[in-house]
Design a protein around this motif. Structure first.
Motif, PDB file in Angstrom:
ATOM      1  N   GLU A  30      43.968  30.543  27.200  1.00 37.52           N
ATOM      2  CA  GLU A  30      44.657  29.559  28.048  1.00 37.52           C
ATOM      3  C   GLU A  30      43.548  28.731  28.676  1.00 37.52           C
ATOM      4  OE1 GLU A  30      46.118  27.246  30.883  1.00 37.52           O
ATOM      5  OE2 GLU A  30      44.923  28.899  31.623  1.00 37.52           O
ATOM      6  N   PHE A  33      40.545  27.371  32.458  1.00 36.76           N
ATOM      7  CA  PHE A  33      39.876  28.434  33.202  1.00 36.76           C
ATOM      8  C   PHE A  33      38.359  28.338  33.037  1.00 36.76           C
ATOM      9  CE2 PHE A  33      39.250  33.079  34.040  1.00 36.76           C
ATOM     10  CZ  PHE A  33      40.075  33.237  35.133  1.00 36.76           C
ATOM     11  N   GLU A  37      37.058  29.170  29.566  1.00 33.44           N
ATOM     12  CA  GLU A  37      37.682  28.325  28.549  1.00 33.44           C
ATOM     13  C   GLU A  37      38.218  27.081  29.225  1.00 33.44           C
ATOM     14  OE1 GLU A  37      38.595  31.738  27.850  1.00 33.44           O
ATOM     15  OE2 GLU A  37      39.592  31.915  29.771  1.00 33.44           O
ATOM     16  N   PHE A  70      49.200  31.151  30.151  1.00 31.46           N
ATOM     17  CA  PHE A  70      48.520  32.444  30.287  1.00 31.46           C
ATOM     18  C   PHE A  70      49.456  33.624  30.028  1.00 31.46           C
ATOM     19  CE2 PHE A  70      46.759  36.094  32.602  1.00 31.46           C
ATOM     20  CZ  PHE A  70      45.598  36.235  31.853  1.00 31.46           C
ATOM     21  N   ALA A  87      40.713  35.384  27.563  1.00 30.03           N
ATOM     22  CA  ALA A  87      41.106  34.333  28.511  1.00 30.03           C
ATOM     23  C   ALA A  87      40.725  34.786  29.913  1.00 30.03           C
ATOM     24  CB  ALA A  87      42.613  34.091  28.402  1.00 30.03           C
ATOM     25  N   GLY A  88      39.512  35.308  30.048  1.00 32.29           N
ATOM     26  CA  GLY A  88      39.148  35.904  31.333  1.00 32.29           C
ATOM     27  C   GLY A  88      40.165  36.974  31.698  1.00 32.29           C
ATOM     28  N   ILE A  89      40.565  37.758  30.702  1.00 32.01           N
ATOM     29  CA  ILE A  89      41.652  38.730  30.915  1.00 32.01           C
ATOM     30  C   ILE A  89      41.102  39.977  31.613  1.00 32.01           C
ATOM     31  CG2 ILE A  89      43.424  40.173  29.837  1.00 32.01           C
ATOM     32  CD1 ILE A  89      43.417  38.216  27.483  1.00 32.01           C
ATOM     33  N   THR A  90      41.664  40.278  32.757  1.00 29.97           N
ATOM     34  CA  THR A  90      41.273  41.464  33.510  1.00 29.97           C
ATOM     35  C   THR A  90      41.890  42.705  32.873  1.00 29.97           C
ATOM     36  OG1 THR A  90      41.186  40.169  35.529  1.00 29.97           O
ATOM     37  CG2 THR A  90      41.436  42.565  35.781  1.00 29.97           C
ATOM     38  N   ARG A  95      48.444  46.496  31.476  1.00 32.25           N
ATOM     39  CA  ARG A  95      48.170  45.823  30.195  1.00 32.25           C
ATOM     40  C   ARG A  95      47.719  46.822  29.135  1.00 32.25           C
ATOM     41  NH1 ARG A  95      45.075  40.698  33.054  1.00 32.25           N
ATOM     42  NH2 ARG A  95      46.972  39.561  33.634  1.00 32.25           N
ATOM     43  N   GLN A 134      48.114  31.250  39.575  1.00 31.82           N
ATOM     44  CA  GLN A 134      48.445  30.940  38.178  1.00 31.82           C
ATOM     45  C   GLN A 134      49.385  32.033  37.673  1.00 31.82           C
ATOM     46  OE1 GLN A 134      45.260  30.974  35.204  1.00 31.82           O
ATOM     47  NE2 GLN A 134      46.440  29.537  33.931  1.00 31.82           N
ATOM     48  N   GLY A 136      51.341  34.844  35.782  1.00 32.67           N
ATOM     49  CA  GLY A 136      50.982  35.899  34.841  1.00 32.67           C
ATOM     50  C   GLY A 136      49.642  36.560  35.109  1.00 32.67           C
ATOM     51  N   THR A 137      48.947  36.122  36.150  1.00 31.41           N
ATOM     52  CA  THR A 137      47.589  36.620  36.395  1.00 31.41           C
ATOM     53  C   THR A 137      47.574  37.799  37.375  1.00 31.41           C
ATOM     54  OG1 THR A 137      47.332  35.079  38.225  1.00 31.41           O
ATOM     55  CG2 THR A 137      46.590  34.328  36.064  1.00 31.41           C
ATOM     56  N   THR A 138      46.396  38.394  37.512  1.00 33.18           N
ATOM     57  CA  THR A 138      46.219  39.460  38.505  1.00 33.18           C
ATOM     58  C   THR A 138      46.370  38.918  39.927  1.00 33.18           C
ATOM     59  OG1 THR A 138      43.847  39.099  38.206  1.00 33.18           O
ATOM     60  CG2 THR A 138      44.807  41.016  37.111  1.00 33.18           C
ATOM     61  N   ASP A 175      40.760  33.712  40.300  1.00 33.76           N
ATOM     62  CA  ASP A 175      39.487  34.315  39.912  1.00 33.76           C
ATOM     63  C   ASP A 175      38.337  33.446  40.433  1.00 33.76           C
ATOM     64  OD1 ASP A 175      41.572  35.385  38.235  1.00 33.76           O
ATOM     65  OD2 ASP A 175      40.008  36.223  36.972  1.00 33.76           O
ATOM     66  N   GLU A 198      37.293  43.279  39.540  1.00 29.75           N
ATOM     67  CA  GLU A 198      37.940  43.277  38.222  1.00 29.75           C
ATOM     68  C   GLU A 198      36.896  43.133  37.118  1.00 29.75           C
ATOM     69  OE1 GLU A 198      41.193  40.418  38.156  1.00 29.75           O
ATOM     70  OE2 GLU A 198      41.818  40.989  40.186  1.00 29.75           O
ATOM     71  N   TYR A 200      36.520  41.632  32.937  1.00 22.48           N
ATOM     72  CA  TYR A 200      37.142  40.941  31.802  1.00 22.48           C
ATOM     73  C   TYR A 200      36.795  41.650  30.502  1.00 22.48           C
ATOM     74  CZ  TYR A 200      37.482  36.727  34.829  1.00 22.48           C
ATOM     75  OH  TYR A 200      37.744  35.821  35.816  1.00 22.48           O
TER      76      TYR A 200
HETATM   77  N1  ARG Z   1      41.629  37.490  35.343  1.00 18.66           N
HETATM   78  C1  ARG Z   1      42.966  37.119  35.641  1.00 18.66           C
HETATM   79  C2  ARG Z   1      43.954  37.946  34.862  1.00 18.66           C
HETATM   80  O1  ARG Z   1      43.604  38.544  33.890  1.00 18.66           O
HETATM   81  C3  ARG Z   1      43.227  35.656  35.406  1.00 18.66           C
HETATM   82  C4  ARG Z   1      42.964  35.169  34.034  1.00 18.66           C
HETATM   83  C5  ARG Z   1      43.464  33.773  33.780  1.00 18.66           C
HETATM   84  N2  ARG Z   1      42.869  33.261  32.592  1.00 18.66           N
HETATM   85  C6  ARG Z   1      43.088  32.039  32.072  1.00 18.66           C
HETATM   86  N3  ARG Z   1      42.455  31.701  30.987  1.00 18.66           N
HETATM   87  N4  ARG Z   1      43.902  31.226  32.631  1.00 18.66           N
HETATM   88  O2  ARG Z   1      45.113  37.999  35.174  1.00 18.66           O
END
Ligand code: ARG
Length: 245
Positions: A30, A33, A37, A70, A87-90, A95, A134, A136-138, A175, A198, A200
């Motif tokens: 996504e 970010f 990305e 996201f 996607a900087g996914i925690t 999950r 945002q 769907g995020t943490t 983040d 957190e 990634y």
């Molecule tokens: N690190 C946070 C999560 O995993 C936010 C990630 C949002 N990433 C993005 N590409 N928009 O929930």
């Protein structure tokens, strides 16, 4: 007619056109970010893109990258539309029930973005306030699970910050790196210290130990040979410049 169809089929098989999917490692992200990305014109670029490209290279495959909202990133690897979600996914316990995570490649966390004329002091102050995140995020999970309230959901950290500037929310949680990017050059805004810790990682569909191992080897290599640090530096600088435009 039949003969023509057969010739076409053989030709397609020989040139590999029929196997496009297995030739290409597809990343899903996504792209709002930075520096992980973001869009450089039409092109999706950033640290996560480089990591996934390195995985594809190690596998000897072509590489492609797409962006979606996201909250559709993890579903895309579960359904098989993409191979790598980055996607900087925690990494979270929730999950982990649905996807497998690689070794982490960044330690980070979320922060509060606030207006200097309405300073953030501590977490307790957030209770009952209008908070942008945002979707769907943490950061969203922090508001729903810890504060036990509903946030104002935005499509991107920047959209949440626009709502803060317009006075539609009182605080934004995001983040730290995209948050820094959002407040850069904004005299009225500031960032808190971390309110969570957190990490990634890359997420893939469950049950692919070989792919997971290749990803982990790639992460170890890019950490050891300095490529990761170099991408962090280069994309942080590039994202800062984009913000100045
Ligand atoms: N690190 C946070 C999560 O995993 C936010 C990630 C949002 N990433 C993005 N590409 N928009 O929930």
């Amino acid at each position: 007619m039949k003969k023509i169809a057969l010739v076409a089929l053989v030709a397609a098989t020989l040139c590999g056109c029929g196997q496009k999917d297995s030739d290409t490692i597809k990343m899903i992200t996504e792209a709002t970010f930075p520096p992980y990305e973001f869009l450089r014109g039409q092109e999706i670029v950033g640290i996560d893109v480089e990591i996934c490209r390195a995985v594809a290279q190690k596998l000897g495959k072509k590489f492609s990258c797409d962006t979606v909202d996201f909250d559709s990133v993890i579903p895309a690897v579960i359904s098989g539309k993409a191979h790598l979600a980055a996607a900087g996914i925690t990494v979270t316990e929730d999950r982990k029930k649905n996807v497998d995570f690689s070794d982490p490649y960044v330690k980070t966390g979320i922060v509060v973005i606030y207006k200097k004329d309405n300073p953030f002091t501590d977490k307790a102050q957030l209770k009952g306030r209008r908070i942008g995140v945002q979707a769907g995020t943490t950061s969203e999970a922090f508001v729903t699970d810890e504060l036990k309230q509903e946030p104002e959901r935005a499509k991107s950290p920047a959209e949440a910050v626009a709502a803060l500037k317009a006075g539609r929310v009182e605080f934004v949680i995001a983040d730290v790196d995209p948050a820094k990017n959002c407040v850069k050059g904004e005299e009225s805004l500031a960032l808190s210290d971390f309110i969570t810790s957190e990490e990634y990682a890359i997420a893939i569909k469950k049950g692919q130990p070989e792919l997971l191992q290749t990803i982990n080897e790639t992460i170890a290599e890019i950490k050891a040979d300095g490529r990761l640090a170099q991408w962090v530096k280069a994309y942080t600088e590039e994202a800062d410049k984009l913000k100045e435009l």
